[in-house]
Scaffold this motif. Structure first.
Motif, PDB file in Angstrom:
ATOM      1  N   THR A  14       0.763  -1.187   0.198  1.00 62.47           N
ATOM      2  CA  THR A  14      -0.166  -0.126  -0.071  1.00 62.47           C
ATOM      3  C   THR A  14       0.754   1.319  -0.108  1.00 62.47           C
ATOM      4  O   THR A  14       2.061   1.074   0.314  1.00 62.47           O
ATOM      5  N   MET A  66      -9.148   4.788  12.654  1.00 63.84           N
ATOM      6  CA  MET A  66      -9.461   5.947  13.586  1.00 63.84           C
ATOM      7  C   MET A  66      -9.353   7.118  12.530  1.00 63.84           C
ATOM      8  O   MET A  66      -8.242   7.035  11.424  1.00 63.84           O
ATOM      9  N   VAL A  67     -10.196   8.022  12.569  1.00 68.25           N
ATOM     10  CA  VAL A  67     -10.185   9.170  11.611  1.00 68.25           C
ATOM     11  C   VAL A  67      -8.959   9.840  11.791  1.00 68.25           C
ATOM     12  O   VAL A  67      -8.453  10.266  12.937  1.00 68.25           O
ATOM     13  N   HIS A  68      -8.318  10.358  10.605  1.00 69.11           N
ATOM     14  CA  HIS A  68      -7.146  10.974  10.540  1.00 69.11           C
ATOM     15  C   HIS A  68      -7.250  12.557  11.253  1.00 69.11           C
ATOM     16  O   HIS A  68      -8.191  13.058  10.913  1.00 69.11           O
ATOM     17  N   PRO A  69      -6.032  12.650  11.970  1.00 71.23           N
ATOM     18  CA  PRO A  69      -6.277  14.081  12.685  1.00 71.23           C
ATOM     19  C   PRO A  69      -6.621  15.406  11.771  1.00 71.23           C
ATOM     20  O   PRO A  69      -7.206  16.091  12.134  1.00 71.23           O
ATOM     21  N   ASN A  76       1.250   3.754   1.911  1.00 73.63           N
ATOM     22  CA  ASN A  76       2.080   4.092   3.038  1.00 73.63           C
ATOM     23  C   ASN A  76       3.077   3.292   3.409  1.00 73.63           C
ATOM     24  O   ASN A  76       3.804   3.499   4.277  1.00 73.63           O
ATOM     25  N   HIS A 101      -4.318   0.678   4.515  1.00 72.24           N
ATOM     26  CA  HIS A 101      -4.012   2.146   4.470  1.00 72.24           C
ATOM     27  C   HIS A 101      -5.164   2.877   3.759  1.00 72.24           C
ATOM     28  O   HIS A 101      -5.839   2.465   2.537  1.00 72.24           O
ATOM     29  N   TRP A 106      -6.359   6.717  22.076  1.00 69.21           N
ATOM     30  CA  TRP A 106      -6.567   6.359  20.679  1.00 69.21           C
ATOM     31  C   TRP A 106      -6.978   4.968  20.525  1.00 69.21           C
ATOM     32  O   TRP A 106      -7.638   4.607  19.710  1.00 69.21           O
ATOM     33  N   LEU A 147       0.934   6.029  16.250  1.00 69.56           N
ATOM     34  CA  LEU A 147      -0.135   5.153  16.953  1.00 69.56           C
ATOM     35  C   LEU A 147      -0.358   4.042  15.884  1.00 69.56           C
ATOM     36  O   LEU A 147      -0.571   2.821  16.525  1.00 69.56           O
ATOM     37  N   GLU A 148      -0.276   4.280  14.673  1.00 70.74           N
ATOM     38  CA  GLU A 148      -0.417   3.309  13.568  1.00 70.74           C
ATOM     39  C   GLU A 148       0.868   2.062  13.712  1.00 70.74           C
ATOM     40  O   GLU A 148       0.602   0.982  13.889  1.00 70.74           O
ATOM     41  N   VAL A 197       0.393  16.530  15.648  1.00 68.41           N
ATOM     42  CA  VAL A 197      -0.920  15.433  15.865  1.00 68.41           C
ATOM     43  C   VAL A 197      -0.863  14.461  14.869  1.00 68.41           C
ATOM     44  O   VAL A 197      -1.145  13.441  15.112  1.00 68.41           O
ATOM     45  N   VAL A 198      -0.239  14.913  13.604  1.00 69.39           N
ATOM     46  CA  VAL A 198      -0.294  13.851  12.511  1.00 69.39           C
ATOM     47  C   VAL A 198       0.672  12.708  12.814  1.00 69.39           C
ATOM     48  O   VAL A 198       0.634  11.613  12.698  1.00 69.39           O
ATOM     49  N   GLU A 232      -6.175   6.503  10.409  1.00 68.61           N
ATOM     50  CA  GLU A 232      -5.000   6.237  10.652  1.00 68.61           C
ATOM     51  C   GLU A 232      -5.193   6.008  12.344  1.00 68.61           C
ATOM     52  O   GLU A 232      -5.419   7.077  13.069  1.00 68.61           O
ATOM     53  N   PRO A 233      -4.817   5.075  12.686  1.00 69.57           N
ATOM     54  CA  PRO A 233      -4.347   3.387  12.165  1.00 69.57           C
ATOM     55  C   PRO A 233      -5.604   3.205  11.058  1.00 69.57           C
ATOM     56  O   PRO A 233      -6.900   3.141  11.570  1.00 69.57           O
ATOM     57  N   SER A 234      -5.305   2.416  10.017  1.00 65.21           N
ATOM     58  CA  SER A 234      -6.287   1.939   9.248  1.00 65.21           C
ATOM     59  C   SER A 234      -6.379   0.407   9.571  1.00 65.21           C
ATOM     60  O   SER A 234      -5.356  -0.041   9.682  1.00 65.21           O
ATOM     61  N   ALA A 235      -7.366  -0.077   8.958  1.00 58.07           N
ATOM     62  CA  ALA A 235      -7.645  -1.459   8.962  1.00 58.07           C
ATOM     63  C   ALA A 235      -8.576  -1.797   8.054  1.00 58.07           C
ATOM     64  O   ALA A 235      -9.529  -1.261   7.501  1.00 58.07           O
ATOM     65  N   ALA A 249      -0.583  10.450  15.262  1.00 59.90           N
ATOM     66  CA  ALA A 249      -1.186   9.272  14.695  1.00 59.90           C
ATOM     67  C   ALA A 249      -0.507   8.474  13.720  1.00 59.90           C
ATOM     68  O   ALA A 249      -0.889   7.114  13.726  1.00 59.90           O
ATOM     69  N   TYR A 285      -2.526  -5.933  15.809  1.00 57.00           N
ATOM     70  CA  TYR A 285      -4.166  -5.324  15.714  1.00 57.00           C
ATOM     71  C   TYR A 285      -4.947  -6.342  16.418  1.00 57.00           C
ATOM     72  O   TYR A 285      -5.774  -6.138  17.191  1.00 57.00           O
TER      73      TYR A 285
END
Ligand SMILES: [Zn+2]
Lengths: 853, 353
Positions: free
Chosen positions: A202, B301-304, A204, B263, A462, A512-513, A505-506, B268-271, A509, A521
């Protein structure tokens, strides 16, 4: 990305089974779409799905029997006594010598030698070995086992295999000739058995578009150590310094540019193991020079470009060659490797020299400076490019290459010198060239490699689970973040191979991923929403739509959902010829995919009539409805179009299906649909429903009505105009259709209505047959009766319409059932008589109507 | 007189015994209870009797009349039942003949699946929110963290709308997903109280469009149901719990789910949520491509940046979002192998639901 497991293992220890590894990678976002076994044992339980745990990943390929497929040594190639196209090999399989027949063209050159020293190493399949049947014409892979037989008088019971026969590639031109160090008699699966993971990358995870990148992810998710490839190439030539120069025009587009130099290369085939790995990874081997660039790109992730240095020197006309990176000038062109002369856009980033463009940066090289047959000296480029610009360029040129695939997803500039050094090392080993000392390295714009702060509370907020700072630190360190614990939070510095971590903050996130992925997960506990319940607003429009659906299906209609992209021609069919306005604007597509789907529909009726047409051959009764939007552009404006929901009903065919008991097989008409509409409005509790004769394109001029609620028009219906029907392949029976705009309808739906009490007194029933002039609409007779009788009249139902001999010409008789009911007491005959008389009196006076005798 | 009455009664009852049908019964009634019957004659002649006998005889005569009446009714009932029994032997039908056709309509399969989705999420407090199908690039991409020319757009081939004016980086297009509804809804909710926006739980159903060749596997239009929950205490664990609950209600309580990293630019995080393949119960089949798992929805989770674009401060709010395809779910559940069936509306297809 195809990753041979043997290659992967050079960088990371994998101490779990291959399917388990595939499972872990898949959960971590590197979806393994297939495991293709090429020699390594396929786990039995994975193969037939009988195992303890689920298969998880598609498994293909086959394993090589270690007893029967081994490394063999051909010591002599001899002519076949009876066949020119076959040769005999004297082959040593580590246990004894065999005579092996083959027609492989790549062994014929050895016919002239007596004793081969060193011997040729081949993949030898003993009697009974199972291999792929290379001659099968089936698309599916078919297997065969080697049997003893006589070929042209010589007994054959074993063979030397091609790549195709072992499932390595489709190559079947000759037998595999292994590298000289292959140990004779060693099971081939031990020597080079493999399994290829096919991983979907993907955007990312672009950093994992290499074997090393995947190895890094494997190391993180299995908590193993990563082994880095060596980068110390032995330079024996004079320094590159002074032999070439670099000029970067725009560091935003080209943050780094690195050059290395190797001279006197010999373009021989690469070692067999290199060719095999490239093939398993999906790249065709060419020669040691090209293979080295490809191999390094797959290994490290840095796409490399090799220039013929002699060509550059010629172009420099005696000066020191200077490599300039810049965007294209107006009108500039370049003929690329694929022999296409390309016109370049003003944003296209180029690698050029003083004589003009050499290559489209990061996408494809130019034909002129390409390494060719006679190339001896190679200038090797490793660079970093702006990924968005590469993407734009690759799209504009409709070009995609292994290089652009990686660059348009982002390649960290740190990889540029690593790639060049690694590739020089391979070239030196495989081509025998001399590497110039040092690199030329311009690095005007190093990326930030952001530092991100994250607290345990944020992780909890989160992800919903408690992790200590120490745990967070360890998880991120597995991905090579530099992490410090800083009182209440961690401070993580992004490792210099990834560009996907943001700031602030990005960045949090992003971390966190990574924490969730590496932690797994699957291990994050499932919880129920504990947050405050938000306002419960409902959706009144949808609720009415759904009620309409329920009512209509109760009335025997079937819901359809049609294409909302149509064409003006398709919509014109629902107008009589010439009736459709010529200058009709649509919401039209810039890039339609087919000629018959070019605009957004403006009339739902046309879509539904198409469905009637599509069904008339298979069904006689066609009762349909659809609720969906019509799209109307706002005139003289390019803002967003109107999207209004419409309801369309279309019915045709016999009223009831044919049945052995007898049935009403008369075709449905105007009044069948009117009945549906009346029932629909009644169930929606919309009062003041009215119908008025009307004329509308698409409808029969004499059989069309508009539907009113109070004075407001809410819809139209009628029999489809015969000239419209002519434009469709319709059944013989008339098609009756209705169109309603839903939004106005919603306004009239009563949310609340009262229920009348059931009267305790019996009603008085009466029938009245009224003869009236043909020109008087039935509704006027009924309205007058209703008005005159007042509230006492609770029901009026027309049960017969008669025209004929018993009454006058131009007259019709309308027969009604009337129900009189007083809310509190029983009506007397006298009262009913009086009402009847006043009804008849007014009918006579106002409509010239009289009671039928 | 008494004896005579007794005789009348006995004679009448005896005669009644022999009555076998309704016709005979009628005759019997005339001759034994009718105007000229012996019993009636007794009543007629009552006046001729001496005064002191009259009440007694009268009573006796009434008793006889009552008895005959009772016997008559009993006989009537017997005869009636006998008659029914006789008729039953004649009234026979062939129960294997088909019933009279009754035709009710039905919903398009997509609507059926949508309704199930509405119900399940409705139970969890999710409101249905709808938004437009022709969108701007800004709403479909930029607000959702897809910058112009970003490679992530490649995954969503787009139909663009012709316009008279060049709208630059913000052309009109057909939405490629229902995700713009996230932004519309967040704006609508957050505008009610920008300083402290209310929590939000919605699903956004609707038609989406992709520039793709029409084939058994892909269509130019398809429905999507987007989901979005935003609040101050919403976690990835909640996402897993909510969507697993959904899957268990839609596909059965025993169904297993798994979440694997994926992704999407706006989460983010995406699943990706997979459910155990219900066709092969996880053994691996052609539908699940041998994996034992079926891909059902994308989530995260909704991206910031998206929260911020919607007017929700990512330092205070979190949220999750998901998206699924009702046609795909319908196809899996009913083993429909050709997505083109959905918009072709062949009645032979529609009638099966
Ligand atoms: Zn399956």
């Amino acid at each position: 990305m195809k990753v041979p497991i043997t290659w992967l293992r050079e960088y990371v220890n994998v101490d779990i089974s291959i399917p388990e590894l595939a499972h872990r990678l898949t959960l971590a976002g590197l979806e393994v779409e297939e495991i293709h076994y090429v020699g390594l044992p396929v786990p039995e339980d994975e193969q037939n799905g009988q195992g303890e745990h689920r298969p998880e990943t598609k498994i293909t390929g086959f394993s090589w029997d270690p007893e029967k497929i081994v490394v063999g040594a051909v010591r002599e190639v001899m002519p076949h006594p009876n066949a020119d196209r076959l040769v005999l090999c004297r082959l040593d399989d580590g246990e004894e010598e065999h005579t092996v027949l083959t027609g492989a063209p790549n062994l014929f050159p050895y016919l002239e030698d007596d004793e081969l020293d060193p011997p040729l190493k081949v993949a030898y399949a003993r009697e009974g070995a199972t291999i792929i049947d290379a001659y099968s014409e089936s698309k599916e892979t078919e297997f065969t086992s080697i049997r003893r037989k006589k070929i042209r008088g010589v007994e054959s019971y074993s063979m030397a295999c091609s790549e195709k026969e072992l499932g390595i590639s489709d190559e079947h031109e000759g037998v595999i000739i292994l590298d000289g160090d292959a140990p004779i008699g060693m099971p081939l699966s031990d020597y080079m058995g493999d399994a290829v993971l096919d991983i979907a990358i993907t955007p990312n995870i672009a950093r994992a578009a290499s074997v090393l990148g995947v190895a890094r992810e494997v190391a993180a998710v299995t908590d193993a150590d990563l082994k880095y490839p060596s980068l110390d190439v032995k330079a024996e030539g004079p320094s590159i310094e002074g032999q070439v120069q670099i000029e970067i025009t725009d560091p935003e587009l080209n943050p780094r540019f690195v050059l290395g130099l190797i001279r006197d290369v010999e373009r021989v085939p690469s070692p067999y193991w290199v060719q095999r790995r490239l093939r398993l990874a999906g790249i065709r081997p060419i020669d040691s020079v090209v293979d080295a660039t490809n191999y390094t790109m797959l290994e490290i992730g840095e796409p490399l470009h090799a220039f013929d240095f002699d060509v550059l020197q010629e172009r420099a006309e005696g000066e020191t060659p200077t490599i300039i990176t810049r965007t294209a000038e107006p009108g500039e062109t370049l003929t690329t490797l694929d022999d296409v002369k390309r016109e370049l856009d003003e944003f296209t980033e180029l690698v050029t020299d003083t004589a003009g463009p050499l290559s489209i940066a990061g996408v494809m090289g130019g034909a002129e400076s390409e390494v060719g047959e006679g190339t001896e000296d190679i200038l090797l480029e490793g660079a970093a490019w702006n990924f968005i610009n590469i993407h734009k360029t690759a799209n504009a040129q409709n070009l995609s290459s292994e290089a652009s695939y990686r660059f348009e997803r982002g390649v960290h500039p740190e990889l540029a010198p690593q790639g060049v050094l690694r590739c020089l090392e391979w070239m030196q080993k495989w081509t025998g060239g001399t590497v110039a000392e040092g690199l030329m390295d311009e690095y005007p714009l190093p990326p930030d490699d952001p530092i991100v702060f994250l607290s345990a509370a944020e992780v909890k907020r989160w992800l919903g689970m408690e992790l200590s700072l120490q745990e967070i630190k360890e998880l991120l360190e597995r991905l090579e973040f530099e992490v410090q614990i800083d009182e209440e939070q961690i401070r993580a510095k992004t490792p210099p191979h990834r560009l996907d971590i943001g700031e602030g903050v990005v960045g949090k996130a992003d971390l966190l991923e990574e924490i969730a992925r590496v932690y797994g997960y699957d291990k994050i506990p499932e919880t129920h929403l504990a947050d405050e319940l938000p306002p419960q607003r409902g959706n009144p429009m949808l609720e009415v739509e759904e009620r309409v659906r329920d009512i209509l299906l109760g009335l025997g209609l079937r819901e359809v959902v049609t294409y909302r992209i149509t064409s003006p021609e398709a919509e014109a069919r629902c107008y009589p010829p010439g009736a459709k306005p010529e200058e009709d604007t649509y919401v039209s597509l810039q890039n339609p995919i087919t000629k018959d789907r070019t605009v957004m529909r403006k009339r739902l009726l046309a879509s539904v009539l198409e469905i009637v047409e599509n069904n008339y051959r298979v069904r006689q009764r066609i009762p349909l409805f659809e609720i969906g939007p019509e799209f109307h552009p706002r005139p003289k404006d390019d803002s967003l179009p109107e999207e209004n929901a419409w309801l369309v009903i279309a019915i045709t065919g016999p009223r009831t299906p044919q049945a052995w008991q007898g049935s009403d097989t008369e075709a449905v008409d105007f009044f069948d649909l009117k009945g549906i509409i009346e029932e629909l409005f009644q169930r929606l509790h919309i009062g003041e429903l009215g119908f008025e004769k009307s004329q509308r394109e698409a409808y029969h001029p004499g059989k069309c009505a508009r539907v009113l609620v109070g004075k407001r028009e809410v819809g139209v219906f009628g029999e489809i105009h015969p000239l419209v029907s002519d434009q469709y392949e319709f059944p013989e029976t008339p098609v009756i259709a209705a169109e309603f705009a839903l939004e106005p309808l919603v306004d009239h739906v009563s949310k609340r209505y009262n229920v009348e009490p059931i009267p305790e007194q019996p009603p008085v029933l009466e029938d009245l047959a009224i003869v009236v002039g043909e020109e008087v609409p039935a509704v006027e007779v009924a309205d007058l009766i209703r008005q005159t009788a007042g509230e006492i009249l609770t029901e009026i139902r027309l049960f017969d319409v008669y025209r004929g001999a018993q009454i006058g010409e131009n007259e019709k008789s309308l027969a009604y059932n009337l129900v009189y009911q007083h809310p509190e007491r029983t009506l007397t005959d006298e009262e009913v008589r009086k009402i009847r008389e006043s009804i008849l009196y007014r009918l006579d006076k106002e409509l010239d109507a009289h009671l039928r005798e | 007189m008494r004896e005579e009455l007794q005789k009348i009664k006995e004679k009448a009852l005896q005669a009644l015994e022999e009555v076998e049908d309704e016709e005979a019964l009628e005759a019997w009634q005339v001759s034994h209870m009718g105007r000229n019957s012996p019993l009636m004659n007794v009543f007629k002649t009552l006046g001729d009797l001496p005064e002191e006998e009259r009440p007694l005889v009268g009573r006796q005569a009434n008793e006889v009349k009552g008895a005959l009446q009772k016997a008559l009714e009993k006989k009537e009932k017997v005869l009636h039942q006998t008659q029914i029994r006789l008729s039953l032997q004649e009234e026979r039908i062939d129960v294997t003949l088909p019933g009279r056709p009754k035709i009710s309509g039905n919903l398009h399969p997509t609507t059926r699946t949508l309704r199930e989705i509405y119900r399940i999420f409705g139970d969890m407090g999710f409101q249905i929110y709808r938004s437009r199908e022709v969108e701007t690039d800004e709403m479909n991409f930029q607000m959702l963290n897809f910058p112009p020319h970003h490679p992530a757009r490649e995954m969503q081939d787009t139909f663009f709308v012709d316009g008279e004016r060049d709208r630059g980086e913000n052309p009109l297009l057909l939405r490629t997903h229902t995700s713009p509804g996230q932004i519309h809804a967040m704006w609508e909710y957050s505008s009610t109280n920008p300083a402290d926006p209310p929590p939000l739980r919605i699903i956004v159903p609707g038609m989406c469009y992709r520039y793709e060749q029409i084939s058994a596997r892909s269509e130019i239009q398809f429905n999507q149901v987007e989901g979005l929950a935003v609040g101050k205490e919403i976690t990835f664990g909640d996402l897993k719990g909510t969507l697993s609950d959904f899957a268990r209600r839609l596909f059965g309580q025993g169904v297993g789910t798994r979440f694997r990293a994926d992704h999407f630019p706006f989460t983010e995080p995406s699943a990706e949520m997979d459910i155990e393949c219900f066709l092969c119960e996880g053994e691996g089949c052609t539908v699940c491509k041998g994996t034992g798992w079926l891909e059902i929805l994308g989530c995260g989770m909704v991206h910031p940046t998206v929260l911020e674009n919607g007017g929700y401060d990512p330092e205070r709010y979190t949220g999750f979002a998901f998206g699924m395809g009702p046609e795909r779910i319908t196809m899996l559940r009913h083993r429909i192998e050709d997505i083109r069936y959905f918009w072709a509306n062949d009645l032979r297809f529609l009638e099966q639901f």
